[in-house]
Design an enzyme around this catalytic site. Sequence first.
Site, short mmCIF file in Angstrom:
data_model
loop_
_atom_site.label_atom_id
_atom_site.label_comp_id
_atom_site.label_asym_id
_atom_site.label_seq_id
_atom_site.Cartn_x
_atom_site.Cartn_y
_atom_site.Cartn_z
N ASP A 1 12.18 -11.98 -18.62
CA ASP A 1 12.89 -11.09 -17.72
C ASP A 1 12.78 -9.67 -18.27
O ASP A 1 13.38 -9.37 -19.31
CB ASP A 1 14.34 -11.52 -17.58
CG ASP A 1 15.12 -10.70 -16.57
OD1 ASP A 1 14.50 -9.90 -15.83
OD2 ASP A 1 16.35 -10.84 -16.52
N GLU A 2 12.02 -8.82 -17.61
CA GLU A 2 11.80 -7.43 -18.02
C GLU A 2 11.46 -7.37 -19.52
O GLU A 2 12.17 -6.75 -20.32
CB GLU A 2 13.03 -6.58 -17.71
CG GLU A 2 13.39 -6.49 -16.25
CD GLU A 2 12.46 -5.62 -15.41
OE1 GLU A 2 11.55 -4.98 -15.98
OE2 GLU A 2 12.64 -5.58 -14.18
#
Length: 157
Positions: free
Chosen positions: A56-57
């Site tokens: 995630d990111e």
Amino acid sequence: TLSECLITDLVYLKLQMAGIHFEHARKMPADLSGGMIKRIALARALALDPELLFLDEPTAGLDPDRSDSFVNLILSLHQQLSLTVVMVTHDLDTLFALSDRIAVLAEKRVVVIGTPSEVLQYPHEFIEKFFLGGRGRRAMEVLPNLPSTILPTQSEQ
């Protein structure tokens, strides 16, 4: 049950795979850089030898050099371990450097799934704004075999 010695060896192996050197292994989180914290989180995710890795990111908060280094690490792990990586990112450089398939979420739904070239050719306002703006065009320079018809020329902007 695994012996404590074997567990320690496995921990150090996973840390090494994630680019964390032995001398940093026992440091407290407050003594680590943002990039090291991301690498330790990656090592923790690799601990169970997954076939699928969710990110995630992954490059959020990293400077450009550390971001490039982390992307190269993910590419290397993907190749060495045959990992499938599912990633959420708004970082176009990371997206194009790591992705062979992209799912675009807009309007509370998936609007297109495909290769980077297929996604870029999909007629949708969000795709045009997000991918075909200045940042998107610069990020796409890493894409091999990208049809030149996808990118607007300077006179079209």
